[in-house]
Motif scaffolding. Structure first.
Motif, short mmCIF file in Angstrom:
data_model
loop_
_atom_site.label_atom_id
_atom_site.label_comp_id
_atom_site.label_asym_id
_atom_site.label_seq_id
_atom_site.Cartn_x
_atom_site.Cartn_y
_atom_site.Cartn_z
N LEU A 249 0.83 -1.20 0.00
CA LEU A 249 0.00 0.00 0.00
C LEU A 249 0.87 1.25 0.00
O LEU A 249 0.57 2.23 -0.69
N LEU A 250 1.95 1.23 0.77
CA LEU A 250 2.84 2.38 0.89
C LEU A 250 4.28 1.92 0.76
O LEU A 250 4.63 0.81 1.16
N SER A 251 5.13 2.78 0.24
CA SER A 251 6.56 2.51 0.22
C SER A 251 7.31 3.83 0.39
O SER A 251 6.81 4.89 0.02
N LEU A 252 8.50 3.73 0.96
CA LEU A 252 9.30 4.93 1.23
C LEU A 252 10.76 4.57 1.09
O LEU A 252 11.26 3.65 1.74
N ASP A 253 11.45 5.28 0.21
CA ASP A 253 12.90 5.14 0.07
C ASP A 253 13.56 6.16 0.99
O ASP A 253 13.65 7.36 0.65
N ARG A 254 13.99 5.73 2.13
CA ARG A 254 14.55 6.65 3.11
C ARG A 254 15.49 5.89 4.05
O ARG A 254 15.17 4.78 4.50
N ASP A 255 16.67 6.46 4.30
CA ASP A 255 17.59 5.91 5.29
C ASP A 255 17.06 6.26 6.67
O ASP A 255 16.92 7.44 7.02
N LEU A 256 16.73 5.25 7.47
CA LEU A 256 16.13 5.49 8.78
C LEU A 256 17.17 5.69 9.88
O LEU A 256 16.80 5.87 11.04
N SER A 257 18.47 5.64 9.52
CA SER A 257 19.49 5.74 10.57
C SER A 257 19.45 7.06 11.35
O SER A 257 19.77 7.07 12.54
N PRO A 258 19.06 8.21 10.76
CA PRO A 258 18.97 9.42 11.58
C PRO A 258 17.83 9.38 12.61
O PRO A 258 17.84 10.13 13.58
N TYR A 259 16.85 8.51 12.39
CA TYR A 259 15.67 8.48 13.26
C TYR A 259 15.74 7.35 14.30
O TYR A 259 15.14 7.47 15.37
N ILE A 260 16.44 6.27 13.96
CA ILE A 260 16.47 5.10 14.84
C ILE A 260 17.84 5.01 15.51
O ILE A 260 18.88 5.02 14.84
N LEU A 261 17.82 4.93 16.84
CA LEU A 261 19.05 4.77 17.61
C LEU A 261 19.48 3.31 17.59
O LEU A 261 18.78 2.43 17.07
N ASP A 262 20.65 3.04 18.18
CA ASP A 262 21.15 1.66 18.23
C ASP A 262 20.16 0.75 18.94
O ASP A 262 19.80 -0.32 18.47
N THR A 263 19.66 1.19 20.10
CA THR A 263 18.72 0.39 20.90
C THR A 263 17.38 1.10 20.96
O THR A 263 17.32 2.26 21.37
N MET A 264 16.32 0.41 20.56
CA MET A 264 14.98 1.00 20.54
C MET A 264 13.97 -0.02 21.06
O MET A 264 14.26 -1.20 21.21
N TYR A 265 12.76 0.49 21.35
CA TYR A 265 11.65 -0.37 21.75
C TYR A 265 10.59 -0.35 20.65
O TYR A 265 10.43 0.64 19.93
N ILE A 266 9.84 -1.44 20.53
CA ILE A 266 8.80 -1.55 19.52
C ILE A 266 7.48 -1.87 20.19
O ILE A 266 7.44 -2.57 21.21
N GLY A 267 6.41 -1.33 19.63
CA GLY A 267 5.11 -1.61 20.22
C GLY A 267 4.00 -0.83 19.54
O GLY A 267 4.11 -0.45 18.36
N PHE A 268 2.94 -0.54 20.30
CA PHE A 268 1.76 0.10 19.75
C PHE A 268 1.34 1.26 20.66
O PHE A 268 1.54 1.22 21.87
N SER A 269 0.79 2.27 20.02
CA SER A 269 0.28 3.43 20.74
C SER A 269 -1.11 3.75 20.21
O SER A 269 -1.38 3.59 19.01
N SER A 270 -1.99 4.20 21.10
CA SER A 270 -3.34 4.56 20.68
C SER A 270 -3.91 5.56 21.68
O SER A 270 -3.33 5.79 22.75
N SER A 271 -5.05 6.15 21.30
CA SER A 271 -5.67 7.12 22.21
C SER A 271 -7.15 7.24 21.87
O SER A 271 -7.60 6.83 20.80
N THR A 272 -7.89 7.83 22.79
CA THR A 272 -9.31 8.08 22.57
C THR A 272 -9.57 9.58 22.61
O THR A 272 -8.80 10.35 23.16
#
Length: 670
Positions: free
Chosen positions: A219-242
């Motif tokens: 559905l979507l694609s992006l050609d982008r180097d993610l190294s400026p945004y992602i640190l060596d150690t990160m957490y993954i998960g989900f976020s939501s709100s009402t």
């Protein structure tokens, strides 16, 4: 101090070299940290939000993930994830806010706000380069502040809720590539795939209904180097709100993998969503009393007939002597329910001894593998079952636990611990390079199987000969450890007869030549088969492979020829791309040749093999052991009777040398 720093550096790089991955088919026992209003329901459903207004929530995998290459801190490694979600709104045409899959520097985002900020950012930090947040939003509100394209879209966010790329929710069909719209807040489960290729610096997002295979066009694609945004150690998960509208957000299952494709979710095992709408009154309440009486009589008669049929259906053999084995004997009915009637959908594989099914025991909800073995002859059955029960007491981390058995008519059912990753041969053969096991994993599996054989041969109360060591009988657990399985089965056909087996029980390419004379399996014949096993793991080839013009490639002959011309590393699996420890690869290949010696006394014991693998004893020089092509052999023919005494003339000399060879090998002794 310097030594401590070196150790710390090695530990960090070792942990970073791991390829973490997990699969949660429901979250009942998932290692997930929650905050806000998120909770896990009793059936394993992860409910991010409830009908509370103006709230936020997060659900993160508890452990940090290393996203960067330890040798190149600017390169983001490839990763893949897939999850199933559902958004249930109080209204059919309106919805509250959506869900975001998020990669963040911490498990909680304390400064984040609910409502349109999705629990990711706040008015103060939205768009800041210091956020280091990458998210895929499933947004059901159109917010002009963030330039949303509509109120039902998927977007890629980099430190900012203004998406760098977005698209209306939907998917491209595989048959003609046509686009079909989806409503994110329809209340129906949908599946998302997020994949990043670190080499190509390419991110894709794919969406589809839960009952549709993954579309070939993302559905979507992006050609982008993610190294400026992602640190060596990160957490993954989900976020939501009402916000102001009452909306519930759910995650039904989640899978993630670094440096590989995320394991597919088992959709049949995902928890169910809460029922929507009022409960319908049963039609039964509207039926008159006379009809009720007739119905009850019919049900009673039908029930009696049904019980008789069921008893016959689940009838099983139970003799007095089996009462002694107690908990080791399973009821056929329980195994039938566990495997959903041995449906093809639960079939894990078909081997030489029968079919294997995945099952969940109804008594304790434990996942098991059930092997159905046909065996019409009752001769020796008592002895065989006694042996199975005895083997069931084996306890070793590199041996698949045999839990028990069940007998029914002409069938024997064996119950094992379930190994989620299947057999090793599936990882070695006919796999793209990026999905094969790396050298570190292969070496660990070889060592684990060797330790398991030492336990069987020397450390348990009795000597146990496996009789069929090969890659397809090594199963891979959830942590990619190798475990030996399927022992005892060859013994079954010694007690009776089976027209589909040869006189010598085993598999061509793994059979020691002395088996054709003595027909007696020993620890030495296990060592011979282990030699073939080591070579196929290191070389990525089967022991005997058909070639063109009716010829066959004999693996041990080929490895020997490479060693003989002083280029043994040429035998290594090309899928490894040379990415292995040279000393370890050379040792495994030479050990494979040593274990494949046609003279049983010239082979090392499994304990000596482990000492070589762990570096406690140096490897002897192969040339000093007198190994030649005439001393290395696999059985090639269809039958073995003609091959039984067909050793080359040089075998007499090899037999005369075997005592001195064995003495030199045994110098590393027990």
């Amino acid at each position: 101090m310097f030594f401590k720093l070196v150790v710390l550096f090695l530990l960090v790089n070792f942990s970073a070299s791991e390829d973490p991955g997990f699969t949660f088919n429901g979250f009942r026992t998932a290692n997930v940290s929650l905050d806000g209003i998120a909770e896990i329901k009793p059936n394993g459903l992860l409910m991010l939000t409830n009908t509370t207004k103006q709230q936020k929530c997060h659900a993160f995998y508890s452990h940090p993930i290393h996203f960067k290459n330890s040798l190149n801190s600017t390169q983001i490694l490839s990763f893949s994830t897939t999850f199933v979600f559902a958004i249930v709104s109080e209204y059919s045409q309106l919805s509250g806010h959506g869900i975001a899959f998020v990669i963040a520097p911490s498990r909680g985002l304390p400064e984040a706000l609910p409502s349109s900020y999705l629990g990711l950012f706040s008015e103060a930090n939205n768009g800041n380069s210091t956020n280091h947040v990458v998210a895929v939003e499933l947004d059901t509100i159109q917010n002009s502040e963030f330039h949303d394209i509509n109120d039902n879209h998927v977007g890629i966010d980099l430190n900012d809720l203004r998406s760098v790329n977005s698209s209306p929710a939907g998917y491209f069909t595989n048959n003609n590539g046509g686009f079909r719209n989806l409503s994110l807040y329809s209340g129906q489960p949908m599946q998302v795939w997020v994949e990043y290729n670190g080499g190509k610096k390419h991110l894709t997002v794919t969406l589809a209904p839960i009952n549709v295979p993954k579309p070939e066009i993302p559905l979507l694609s992006l050609d982008r180097d993610l190294s400026p945004y992602i640190l060596d150690t990160m957490y993954i998960g989900f976020s939501s709100s009402t916000g102001s509208l009452l909306t519930s957000h759910y995650i039904l299952g989640w899978s993630f993998q670094m440096n590989g494709r995320a394991q597919e979710l088992d959709l049949s095992r995902l928890p169910k969503l809460p029922r929507r709408g009022p409960k319908q009154e049963p039609i039964f309440l509207t039926i008159g009393l006379p009809l009720i009486a007739v119905s009850l009589a019919f049900v009673t008669i039908f029930g009696i007939v049904f019980i008789v049929i069921i008893k016959r259906k689940f009838a099983e053999v139970l003799e007095d002597w089996e009462l002694h084995y107690g908990p080791h004997r399973f009821k056929f009915k329980d195994l039938y329910i566990a495997t959903k009637g041995f449906r093809d959908k639960e079939l894990l594989g078909i081997g030489g001894f029968g079919r294997v099914y995945r099952g969940v025991l109804p008594t304790n909800m434990k996942e098991v593998a059930v092997k159905r073995v046909s065996h019409e002859s009752r001769q020796g059955m008592r002895e065989f079952v006694a042996e199975i029960v005895s083997i069931g007491r084996l306890r070793h981390r590199n041996i698949v636990q045999l839990l028990g058995y069940c007998r029914r008519k002409g069938e024997l059912l064996l119950v094992y611990d379930y190994m989620p990753n299947g057999s090793l041969d599936k990882f070695l053969f006919n796999q793209p390079r990026e999905y094969t096991l790396d050298w570190r994993q292969r070496f660990r599996i070889i060592k684990g199987v060797a330790l398991g054989l030492v336990y069987l041969h020397e450390e348990w109360e009795h000597v146990v000969v496996h009789r069929d060591v090969k890659a397809s009988n090594v199963l891979i657990d959830g942590e990619l450890n190798g475990r030996l399985g399927d022992f005892g089965l060859a013994r079954l056909y010694d007690h009776g007869t089976d027209p589909h087996t040869t006189h010598v029980v085993g598999t061509l390419g793994y059979l020691a030549p002395e088996l054709t004379r003595s027909r007696k399996a020993t620890t030495g014949t296990d060592v011979f088969a282990f030699g073939a096993f080591m070579l196929e793991v290191a070389c990525g080839r089967r022991p005997i492979e058909p070639q063109g013009s009716g010829e066959e490639l004999i693996l041990v002959d080929w490895v020997f020829s490479c060693w003989n011309r002083e280029s043994i590393l040429e035998a290594g699996d090309p899928n490894l791309g040379g990415d292995y420890v040279v000393e370890e690869m050379e040792m495994i290949l030479k050990l494979g040749l040593m274990c494949s010696h046609s003279v049983a006394l010239a082979r090392p014991s499994m304990r000596q093999v482990v000492q070589f693998l762990e570096g406690h004893v140096p490897m002897p020089d192969l040339s000093s052991l007198g190994i030649s092509l005439s001393c290395l052999t696999f059985g090639h023919g269809e039958g073995f009777d003609d091959f039984a005494m067909s050793y080359p003339s040089s075998m007499d000399k090899a037999f005369n040398q075997s005592s001195s060879v064995a003495e030199s090998l045994l110098s590393g002794g027990r």
